[in-house]
Design an enzyme around this catalytic site. Structure first.
Site, short mmCIF file in Angstrom:
data_model
loop_
_atom_site.label_atom_id
_atom_site.label_comp_id
_atom_site.label_asym_id
_atom_site.label_seq_id
_atom_site.Cartn_x
_atom_site.Cartn_y
_atom_site.Cartn_z
N GLU A 130 -38.61 77.20 72.62
CA GLU A 130 -39.18 78.36 72.08
C GLU A 130 -39.26 79.10 73.23
O GLU A 130 -38.93 80.55 73.40
CB GLU A 130 -40.56 78.24 71.59
N GLU A 163 -41.33 69.68 66.02
CA GLU A 163 -42.75 69.86 65.59
C GLU A 163 -43.13 69.16 64.22
O GLU A 163 -44.15 68.65 64.03
CB GLU A 163 -43.45 71.29 65.67
N1 3HC Z 1 -46.69 66.86 75.62
C1 3HC Z 1 -47.50 65.85 76.40
N2 3HC Z 1 -46.83 64.59 76.65
C2 3HC Z 1 -45.77 64.23 76.31
C3 3HC Z 1 -44.98 65.29 75.55
C4 3HC Z 1 -45.53 66.38 75.24
N3 3HC Z 1 -44.91 67.36 74.51
N4 3HC Z 1 -44.02 64.59 75.24
C5 3HC Z 1 -43.52 63.24 75.77
N5 3HC Z 1 -44.79 63.22 76.36
C6 3HC Z 1 -45.21 62.10 77.13
C7 3HC Z 1 -45.47 60.90 76.29
O1 3HC Z 1 -46.92 60.77 75.62
C8 3HC Z 1 -45.13 59.64 77.26
O2 3HC Z 1 -46.40 59.51 78.20
P1 3HC Z 1 -46.93 58.41 78.76
O3 3HC Z 1 -45.77 58.01 79.64
O4 3HC Z 1 -48.07 58.41 79.39
O5 3HC Z 1 -46.85 57.30 77.78
C9 3HC Z 1 -44.23 60.44 78.25
O6 3HC Z 1 -44.12 61.63 77.99
C10 3HC Z 1 -42.66 59.73 78.03
O7 3HC Z 1 -42.49 60.07 76.58
P2 3HC Z 1 -41.25 59.13 76.15
O8 3HC Z 1 -41.65 57.67 75.99
O9 3HC Z 1 -41.18 59.73 74.55
O10 3HC Z 1 -40.04 59.20 76.88
P3 3HC Z 1 -38.53 59.61 76.27
O11 3HC Z 1 -37.97 59.90 77.58
O12 3HC Z 1 -37.98 58.48 75.46
O13 3HC Z 1 -38.44 60.71 75.32
C11 3HC Z 1 -39.11 63.16 74.77
C12 3HC Z 1 -38.77 62.12 76.06
C13 3HC Z 1 -37.88 63.10 74.02
C14 3HC Z 1 -39.79 64.42 75.26
C15 3HC Z 1 -40.24 62.59 73.55
O14 3HC Z 1 -41.38 62.17 74.50
C16 3HC Z 1 -40.49 63.39 72.58
O15 3HC Z 1 -39.97 63.56 71.70
N6 3HC Z 1 -41.74 64.13 72.89
C17 3HC Z 1 -42.30 64.84 71.75
C18 3HC Z 1 -41.46 66.37 72.07
C19 3HC Z 1 -42.36 67.29 70.99
O16 3HC Z 1 -42.70 66.85 69.81
N7 3HC Z 1 -42.26 68.58 71.35
C20 3HC Z 1 -42.99 69.43 70.28
C21 3HC Z 1 -44.49 69.56 70.77
S1 3HC Z 1 -45.24 70.87 69.82
C22 3HC Z 1 -44.88 72.17 70.25
O17 3HC Z 1 -44.03 72.46 71.24
C23 3HC Z 1 -45.64 73.26 69.53
C24 3HC Z 1 -45.28 74.65 69.70
O18 3HC Z 1 -44.27 74.93 68.83
C25 3HC Z 1 -46.20 75.56 69.83
#
Ligand code: 3HC
Ligand code: NAI
Length: 697
Positions: free
Chosen positions: A105, A125
């Site tokens: 975004e 999301e």
């Molecule tokens: N916020 C905070 N922490 C996050 C995060 C995020 N968005 N995404 C990942 N992390 C953290 C995980 O909790 C993990 O922490 P830890 O080491 O303490 O356990 C660390 O990052 C590594 O995560 P993964 O083990 O999942 O690492 P990968 O390399 O396998 O994957 C990733 C990375 C693809 C970014 C995956 O973590 C992921 O899919 N994350 C979620 C992404 C997501 O859902 N983003 C949308 C957030 S909501 C948003 O943006 C709202 C907006 O629209 C207003």
């Protein structure tokens, strides 16, 4: 520093620097806003470039901040993106590795975007029960086209940048990097430095040929696929707003949808599951940097149901496997099972012939222990009898090379006793797969009293490689999952005694969201397995109360689907569970013999007795240190026992109901003379948490 500011010629480079994934938490947002202001104020700066340090452009909003005042504090994500878009100088996003959620975004708010090949781009999301809340539902359809944007937003699945760049008419990426991303991005920034007006995605039109028909069709599809999850349909409505409304109104509609979803129990459960899954890998006394042993070759002892499935996990991950058996026929059967399973995938188009051949080429079989001596990991999956396991582990101790990991797939036996059959108990560990082992996500990793830390670390890392959700369990009868399910099954039995039919209990459990009720599950797994366990229990704890109905069923030879008769009747070759008059009559007689007058039992009572039995037993497991944390228990149930994902697991569900209310219900159940008052005494941990007004997490 959560974002750095650096001047490269006439370009200001703002680098998100908030490991591990450059989540856009408050401090990062503040740092980016400060960078924009600094660049605006500096007359020598003609363009800005935003990128991310390390292995991500950005993973999106900082999920850990959700629910805290920080998430909404200014600049919130929406206002930050507004600031970027309103910047008087061109802002270029240099995207690489991971560009997700709020990260995408933010990029969409920039005037130009350049992406590295292989970037995973997503608005995920929806997987957290939300919708993109910082303009994603309004800008992505404008930049990419309505249909592909809708697919991405409703599925949450990542798409590779180079595929997105090929979408006809797309304006998501102005350019794909051909060499070094930063060099190409700086070149772009210099190229566009003087160009005006600045292009804004919000000014584009979200084009859709026949919106009413398109969205109605999509509504039907999405609605049918997302029962119990409110987010996908709300995502769809937000995208529809990008076509039907002005940009500002669309943003308002998106914001309202985001706020409404944020407070749903489903989103709470999905966010809980996100962190719970990642927490399972953390072991209090085994640091993340513990050295691991090299696993290049795997041996599996026993080529039966489990042995064959277990082997496939490693073949799928490209690791050579040798299976060992006592008889050639058993070996041949095991190899044939694996081949047949791959051929079924081939027929369905899920596997290509060359992959099938490559996997089968990694498989070998033997009757001779000498052929497995050089394996780095051996997993035993022979009959569930301690004497058989003893013979196998004594052999393994003799032949396996030093440092090899010796694992058992036992589901009920004492892993410490198995370890003592060897002179190397530090190398022994439990790897409790679930059937079908090549499909089920759950792997309980059983840590024996002597298991070495590097053995545990190695198996946890290996689990990730074979795509399992590994949860550490201490040694006890049934480990985490089966010890809990025993209490659930006892409750299911008492419910029959008191007047329920198997179908009524199953219907209530399935309406709650379980993939299968306890009796359909029993028929699938085979009722004789539980029968054997109960016979052992009667000897160990003669006073423990059980409903005898399941024993009576087995005495009739009704073992389940495999005998075409269990709690239900089955027709040959079919899996439909048909109500059985034999079972109804058996239950009537059983109740009459006990002098029980059947009563009407509500679905609520059924579900609460089943689920709270899980919760109370889990609280004991936590207190005993068998389970490390409540969220691990949730992962066991979400990935191994068909617990509904949108409820987040039994412990998350109990938290949402309120532990006080859970304990009150247990006290009521304890008063039922046909139940087990002793079991319903709240586990000390549960009682303590209620007294302190706390939750499990
Ligand atoms: N916020 C905070 N922490 C996050 C995060 C995020 N968005 N995404 C990942 N992390 C953290 C995980 O909790 C993990 O922490 P830890 O080491 O303490 O356990 C660390 O990052 C590594 O995560 P993964 O083990 O999942 O690492 P990968 O390399 O396998 O994957 C990733 C990375 C693809 C970014 C995956 O973590 C992921 O899919 N994350 C979620 C992404 C997501 O859902 N983003 C949308 C957030 S909501 C948003 O943006 C709202 C907006 O629209 C207003
Ligand atoms: P199975 O009966 O299908 O297979 C066992 C295999 O072991 C047979 O092929 C047999 O020939 C072989 N075997 C027996 N003794 C042997 C020996 N000394 N050396 C080599 N091979 C030998 O049994 P299944 O279901 O595969 O179970 C195996 C183990 O997995 C048991 O410990 C069981 O408790 C455990 N388990 C089973 C689950 C299930 O759902 N079936 C789930 C999780 C664990």
């Amino acid at each position: 520093m959560t974002a750095t500011y650096e001047v490269r010629g006439q370009v200001a480079v703002i680098t998100l620097s908030n490991p591990p994934v450059n989540g856009l938490g408050l401090a990062t947002r503040q740092a980016v806003a400060a960078g924009i202001e600094q660049a605006e104020d500096d007359a020598a700066i003609k363009a800005l470039l935003i990128t991310g340090a390390g292995g991500a452009f950005s993973g999106g909003a900082d999920i850990k901040e959700f629910g805290s005042p920080k998430a909404l504090a200014e600049p919130n994500l929406l206002s930050l993106i507004g600031l970027v878009e309103a910047c008087s100088k061109p802002v270029v996003a240099a995207i690489h590795s991971v560009c997700m959620g709020g990260g995408l975004e933010l990029a969409l708010g920039c005037h130009y975007r350049i992406a590295a090949v292989g970037t995973k781009v997503a608005l995920p999301e929806v997987k957290l029960g939300l919708l993109p809340g910082a303009g994603g539902t309004q800008r992505l359809p404008r930049a990419l086209g309505v249909e592909p944007a809708l697919n991405m937003i409703v599925s949450g699945e990542p798409v590779n940048s180079e595929l997105l760049a090929q979408v006809p008419g797309q304006k998501l990426f102005d350019r794909m990097a051909t060499g070094d991303l930063m060099e190409d991005a700086l070149a772009l920034a210099n190229e566009v430095a003087e160009l005006r007006p600045l292009p804004r995605v919000r000014d584009l039109k979200a084009r859709c040929a026949n919106p009413d028909a398109f969205f109605q069709f999509a509504r039907n599809m999405v609605g049918a696929q997302s029962r119990n999850f409110p987010a996908p349909l709300r995502c769809l409505e937000a995208v529809a707003a990008s076509v039907s409304m002005k940009f500002e109104d669309g943003i308002k509609a998106e914001r309202a949808g985001f706020a409404a979803l944020m407070v749903t129990p489903e989103s709470g459960a999905l966010r809980h599951a996100f962190f719970a899954e990642r927490a399972t890998t953390k072991i209090a006394d085994v640091p993340g940097d513990t050295p691991t042993r090299k696993i290049a070759k795997v041996a599996v002892i026993g080529a039966g149901t489990m042995g064959a499935g277990i082997s496939m996990n490693f073949l799928n991950a490209g690791l050579p496997v040798v299976m060992l058996e006592t008889r050639q026929e058993a070996l041949d059967r095991g190899v044939a099972t694996i081949r047949k399973s791959y051929e079924a995938q081939l027929k369905k188009g899920k596997l290509k012939q060359d992959k099938l051949d490559a996997r089968m080429a990694l498989l070998s079989s033997t009757l001779n222990y000498a052929d497995i001596a050089d394996a780095d990991l051996v997993i035993e999956a022979v009959f569930e009898e301690l004497s058989v396991k003893q013979a196998v582990f004594k052999q393994l101790d003799e032949v396996m090379k030093p440092g090899a990991i010796l694992a058992s797939n036992t589901s009920t036996l004492d892993l410490n006793a198995i370890a003592r059959f060897t002179k190397r108990p530090q190398d022994v560990i439990g790897m409790h797969f679930f059937s079908p082992a090549q499909v089920m996500k759950l792997l309980e990793v059983v840590r024996g009293a002597a298991t070495a830390k590097d053995v545990l670390a190695t198996v946890m890392a290996l689990a990730k490689k074979i795509r399992k959700t590994a949860v550490v369990s201490g040694v006890c009868d049934g480990f985490i999952g089966n010890r809990m399910i025993e209490q659930y099954s006892r409750q299911a039995g008492f419910l029959l005694d008191e007047g329920c039919s198997p179908a009524q209990v199953d219907r209530a459990a399935e309406k709650f969201g379980f993939a299968m009720g306890p009796f359909r599950m029993g028929d699938l797994a085979g009722n004789d397995i539980g029968w054997a366990i109960r016979k052992r229990r009667y000897q160990e704890k003669p006073n423990l109360r059980y409903s005898k109905s399941a024993d009576l069923l087995c005495e009739l030879g009704r073992f389940g689907q495999k005998t075409q008769a269990g709690w239900y009747d089955y027709q040959a070759g079919k899996r439909d569970a048909l109500p059985s008059s034999v079972v109804a009559e058996m239950l009537d007689k059983h109740r009459a013999a006990l002098g029980i007058k059947p009563r009407q039992i509500s679905d609520d009572e059924i579900v609460h007795r089943l689920v709270y039995a899980l919760v109370n037993e889990a609280a004991h497991l936590l207190e005993e240190g068998i389970a490390q944390r409540a969220s691990d228990v949730d992962m066991v149930y979400l990935t191994g026992y068909g617990f509904p994902l949108w409820r987040g697991g039994p412990m998350c569900y109990a938290g949402q109901i309120g532990l006080f209310n859970v304990v009150q219900a247990m006290k009521r159940f304890a008063k039922n003379p046909l139940d087990d008052a002793e079991f319903w005494q709240p586990a000390p941990l549960l009682a303590r948490l209620v007294a302190e007004g706390k939750n499990f997490s």
